[in-house]
Scaffold this motif. Structure first.
Motif, short mmCIF file in Angstrom:
data_model
loop_
_atom_site.label_atom_id
_atom_site.label_comp_id
_atom_site.label_asym_id
_atom_site.label_seq_id
_atom_site.Cartn_x
_atom_site.Cartn_y
_atom_site.Cartn_z
N THR A 1 0.91 -1.30 0.08
CA THR A 1 -0.09 -0.13 0.07
C THR A 1 0.88 1.21 -0.03
OG1 THR A 1 -0.15 0.32 2.41
CG2 THR A 1 -1.78 -1.19 1.43
N HIS A 2 2.11 1.15 0.41
CA HIS A 2 3.11 2.37 0.75
C HIS A 2 2.61 3.26 1.65
CE1 HIS A 2 6.61 4.32 -0.96
NE2 HIS A 2 5.82 5.50 -1.00
N GLU A 3 1.49 2.72 2.62
CA GLU A 3 1.16 3.63 3.65
C GLU A 3 2.49 3.77 4.65
OE1 GLU A 3 -2.09 3.40 7.35
OE2 GLU A 3 -2.22 2.00 5.69
N GLY A 4 2.70 4.83 5.05
CA GLY A 4 3.78 5.17 6.00
C GLY A 4 5.12 4.96 5.36
N GLY A 5 5.20 4.90 4.03
CA GLY A 5 6.47 4.66 3.00
C GLY A 5 7.28 5.98 3.24
N HIS A 6 8.64 6.06 3.40
CA HIS A 6 9.67 6.88 3.38
C HIS A 6 9.47 7.42 2.06
CE1 HIS A 6 13.52 9.04 3.93
NE2 HIS A 6 13.42 8.95 5.26
N LYS A 7 9.75 9.06 2.03
CA LYS A 7 9.75 9.86 1.13
C LYS A 7 10.76 9.49 -0.04
CE LYS A 7 12.53 13.52 3.13
NZ LYS A 7 12.70 15.30 3.45
N ARG A 8 11.87 8.66 0.57
CA ARG A 8 13.11 8.49 -0.60
C ARG A 8 12.63 7.06 -1.34
NH1 ARG A 8 18.44 9.20 2.86
NH2 ARG A 8 19.15 7.86 1.28
N ARG A 9 11.69 6.38 -0.85
CA ARG A 9 11.25 5.20 -1.53
C ARG A 9 10.30 5.73 -2.81
NH1 ARG A 9 12.13 0.56 0.41
NH2 ARG A 9 12.72 0.59 2.58
N LYS A 10 10.99 6.12 -3.96
CA LYS A 10 10.55 6.78 -5.04
C LYS A 10 10.17 5.83 -6.07
CE LYS A 10 13.03 10.90 -4.16
NZ LYS A 10 14.12 12.07 -4.63
N PHE A 11 9.20 6.00 -6.85
CA PHE A 11 8.74 5.22 -8.04
C PHE A 11 9.15 5.73 -9.50
CE2 PHE A 11 6.00 4.32 -4.62
CZ PHE A 11 5.59 2.80 -4.78
N ALA A 12 10.13 6.51 -9.40
CA ALA A 12 10.61 7.12 -10.77
C ALA A 12 11.20 5.86 -11.41
CB ALA A 12 11.63 8.28 -10.59
N GLY A 13 10.85 6.07 -12.79
CA GLY A 13 11.31 5.03 -13.57
C GLY A 13 10.97 3.49 -13.29
N TYR B 1 6.46 -9.69 -3.42
CA TYR B 1 6.39 -8.07 -3.27
C TYR B 1 6.45 -7.65 -4.55
CZ TYR B 1 7.21 -8.52 1.86
OH TYR B 1 7.27 -8.69 3.23
N LEU B 2 7.18 -8.25 -5.44
CA LEU B 2 7.32 -7.64 -6.89
C LEU B 2 5.83 -7.41 -7.49
CD1 LEU B 2 9.61 -8.52 -9.73
CD2 LEU B 2 7.44 -8.33 -10.20
N HIS B 3 5.13 -8.50 -7.30
CA HIS B 3 3.79 -8.45 -7.95
C HIS B 3 2.90 -7.57 -7.10
CE1 HIS B 3 4.05 -11.13 -11.39
NE2 HIS B 3 4.87 -11.72 -10.69
N GLY B 4 2.99 -7.40 -5.60
CA GLY B 4 2.16 -6.49 -5.19
C GLY B 4 2.65 -5.03 -5.28
N VAL B 5 3.99 -4.74 -5.34
CA VAL B 5 4.14 -3.41 -5.79
C VAL B 5 3.60 -3.12 -7.20
CG1 VAL B 5 6.06 -1.91 -6.47
CG2 VAL B 5 6.12 -3.24 -4.37
N TRP B 6 3.59 -4.07 -8.19
CA TRP B 6 3.25 -3.81 -9.48
C TRP B 6 1.56 -3.59 -9.43
CZ3 TRP B 6 4.98 -1.65 -13.69
CH2 TRP B 6 4.38 -1.74 -14.87
N ASP B 7 0.98 -4.25 -8.56
CA ASP B 7 -0.35 -4.23 -8.38
C ASP B 7 -0.86 -2.58 -7.82
OD1 ASP B 7 -3.14 -4.82 -8.13
OD2 ASP B 7 -2.96 -5.49 -6.02
N TYR B 8 0.04 -2.41 -7.13
CA TYR B 8 -0.06 -1.11 -6.29
C TYR B 8 -0.18 -0.09 -7.67
CZ TYR B 8 0.83 3.45 -3.68
OH TYR B 8 0.78 4.54 -3.39
#
Length: 640
Positions: A264-276, A306-313
């Motif tokens: 969900t990225h809930e509470g994720g640190h601001k440096r956990r970026k999705f660029a690229g 986790y890979l598929h969870g992030v892609w689902d997000y």
């Protein structure tokens, strides 16, 4: 630190992903499993005979290199080129390790110092240049074959793929032989060699030999490290799974598989970026505070979830409308590891050796990637940044030879992430191109061991200058250590001059520093083409080879990237500065004689070899580059 536990599925779904079976390193169990074929009831219809297949072979080499990643390739090629009959043992069906098509990590090195690269030369640059010529489409599967070609073309080198070194057989403090299992042929190889190099990352051969090693993080006090934890612990940086996507030109739905772990990225640190993100996310990572090797399959299954969870997000959260037309095009199944065993050598490199740029008398390699320590929890602790990036270097640091051989197994060397260093030092030197320099160093040292019948420690004590000179002649660079080969006749010349000079000085080509660095100019650059460079001797000299180092712009990276970046820092083509066409003449009895020409040069280190002759001068005619209007050289050498 307490790990966030997202793993909901348990371990029932864990299945083996590797091609090669993982076999216990216990000496007692290995023979029972692999050597006994008496129950094999083979009936061959063609001959009408019954028999037992002979699947045991004993082979002998001068040097055995275990692990076919970038470090292992460079070690094996260096050993073979310098005269040692060499075998390279790789446990996967392809070469390249983390850079292969199975994992697709960028082959990074000293990528960014003050906005410029300080690229590695020598064998690793040869590989990357070979890829630029052979793989313009920048395909990772084709890169596998480029590396394969680079290895198998060496006449003194044998490659064994799908083969895992599973056990060292000892004779006192020496490895007598390595037992290796080749899964595709069901063959147990016993490899005998006087010198072994473990560049396998995890280091099973070294561990089974009893080589001392450690895992986890040192506390601050042991090495006075600023960025180490207050107390030692067991955390090791995790492995990552990468992915890539493709724009299909129309909306693409995504349904996660059963093993996906909700993200969900809930509470994720601001440096956990999705660029690229379309080319993969490096922080989909799981580490360990225990047995990271023993937990590898559990962690692999987690990572796939986790890979598929992030892609689902990304696809279904509504936060990334730009992903509407994207679909997964490739997904990794083999995690890219960062850390496990670190063997103990005569010296353990630590943080301040790097940040304070310690000078080592036995320096054989260099680095400069940041102190890039990843968050111990990985994706299971998203409230922390994915990496702390403690320290960014402004100049390169040295790496010593004493950290590249075992403290207690006398004929074992290593290269890569398993060398003798602290956890914090590893956070910088683990980068593949840095590991490759270590590989070229130990591969070259292995040949000295064989020539002189000595062990690695003695090379470090009594022959280190010879090792450094060999490395620099082969176009490795050692910071703060100019080359001064006493056999180089160019240094004995009375005059060196160019037909024109735009910058630098022809005399720079004899100063032993093969790049512009630390603000100093070490080149000669012509004013236009065609250009000539001439060397004169007062008395005739016997000559049979001339070697020069041309410009490939080491201030710009040339490794393959998934985003095919092309800017001031990255180039996605053959460097335009590189010399393409040239010829060589020698003056004999007052007349110029042609000695050879090269029309499509593909390397920075260029060699002319010819029958021995007596000459008072040589002349290089520099005709064409790959696009630059001037030609730049950094070194010329002459040998009899």
């Amino acid at each position: 630190m307490k790990r966030r536990e997202f793993f909901k599925k348990g371990t029932k779904a864990v299945v083996a992903a590797g091609v090669v079976p993982i076999i216990a390193s216990s000496c007692a169990s290995t023979n029972d499993i692999l050597d006994d074929r008496n129950k094999d009831k083979w009936y061959h219809l063609g001959t009408g005979k019954k028999g037992i297949p002979n699947r045991k072979k004993i082979v002998n080499y001068d040097v055995a290199v275990i692990g076919g990643g970038a470090a292992g390739i460079c070690a094996a090629v260096a050993a073979a080129r310098n005269g040692s009959k060499t075998v390279l043992v790789q446990d996967r069906p392809v070469l390249g390790g983390n850079a292969s098509s199975e994992m697709r990590v960028h082959l990074n090195g000293v990528n960014n110092l003050k906005g410029k690269a300080e690229r590695e030369t020598g064998i690793i640059e040869e590989i990357l240049l070979h890829n630029r010529f052979e793989n313009e489409q920048e395909s990772f599967p084709v890169f596998d074959h480029v590396m394969y070609d680079f290895v198998v073309r060496e006449p003194n080198l044998t490659l064994m793929l799908n083969t895992q070194a599973i056990e060292a057989v000892m004779d006192g403090d020496k490895i007598k032989s390595a037992k290796c299992w080749q899964s595709t042929t069901e063959t147990l190889y016993t490899i005998n060699a006087p010198v072994y190099i473990d560049s396998s990352g995890d280091g099973l051969l070294g561990a089974s030999a009893g080589a001392e090693y450690r895992t986890g993080r040192e506390g601050k006090a042991e090495f006075d490290e600023t960025y180490a934890p207050d107390e030692p612990d067991g955390w090791q940086m995790g492995a990552t799974l990468l992915m890539s996507s493709k724009d299909m030109g129309r909306p693409m739905k995504y349904i996660p598989p059963s093993f996906a772990i909700k993200y969900t990225h809930e509470g994720g640190h601001k440096r956990r970026k999705f660029a690229g993100f379309q080319d993969g996310i490096w922080w989909i990572e799981v580490g360990s505070d225990g047995d990271i090797i023993g937990d590898a399959e559990i962690n692999r299954h987690k990572l796939m979830g986790y890979l598929h969870g992030v892609w689902d997000y990304i696809k279904n959260s509504g936060n990334f409308p730009e992903a509407e037309n994207l679909a997964l095009d490739w997904v990794g199944s083999l995690p890219s590891r960062r850390e496990s065993r670190r063997f103990i050598g005569d010296y353990i490199v630590s943080e301040k050796d790097m940040t304070e740029h310690k000078h080592f008398y036995d320096a054989v390699a260099f680095g400069g990637w940041s102190l890039d320590e990843h968050n111990p929890g990985g994706i299971e602790d998203i409230s922390e940044p994915p990496s702390y990036f403690h320290y960014h270097f402004e100049e390169v640091y040295q790496f010593p030879f004493r950290s590249l051989y075992s403290k207690n197994v006398s004929n074992l060397m290593f290269a890569g992430r398993n060398v003798s260093q602290t956890h914090i030092a590893l956070s910088s030197s683990r980068i593949m191109a840095t590991c490759s320099l270590q590989g070229q160093a130990v591969g070259t040292a292995a040949t000295i061991c064989n020539r002189k019948n000595v062990l690695p420690r003695e090379v470090g004590k009594n022959h280190i200058s010879e090792l450094q000179e060999m490395l620099m002649r082969d176009d490795a660079f050692i910071p703060k250590r100019p080359a001064n080969d006493p056999k180089d006749l160019a240094k004995k010349s009375s005059l060196i001059f160019g037909s024109s000079t735009l910058s630098g000085d022809p005399k720079n080509l004899l100063n032993g520093i093969s790049r512009d660095i630390d603000g100093a100019i070490n080149h000669w650059k012509s004013d236009g083409l065609n250009a000539e460079l001439q060397l004169e001797w007062e008395s005739p000299v016997d000559l049979s080879s001339v070697e020069l180092k041309c410009d490939t712009n080491v201030k710009r990276n040339i490794m393959m990237r998934k985003d095919s970046r092309n800017n001031e820092l990255y180039g996605n083509h053959v460097p335009k500065e590189m010399l393409k066409s040239l010829s060589l003449q020698a003056r004999v009895n007052g007349k110029w004689h042609d000695l050879g020409s090269i029309e499509n040069n593909r390397t920075r280190l260029i060699k002319f070899k010819f029958d021995n002759l007596k000459t008072t001068a040589v002349k290089l005619k520099l005709k064409e580059t790959y696009g630059a209007v001037n030609v730049k050289l950094f070194e010329i050498r002459c040998y009899s």
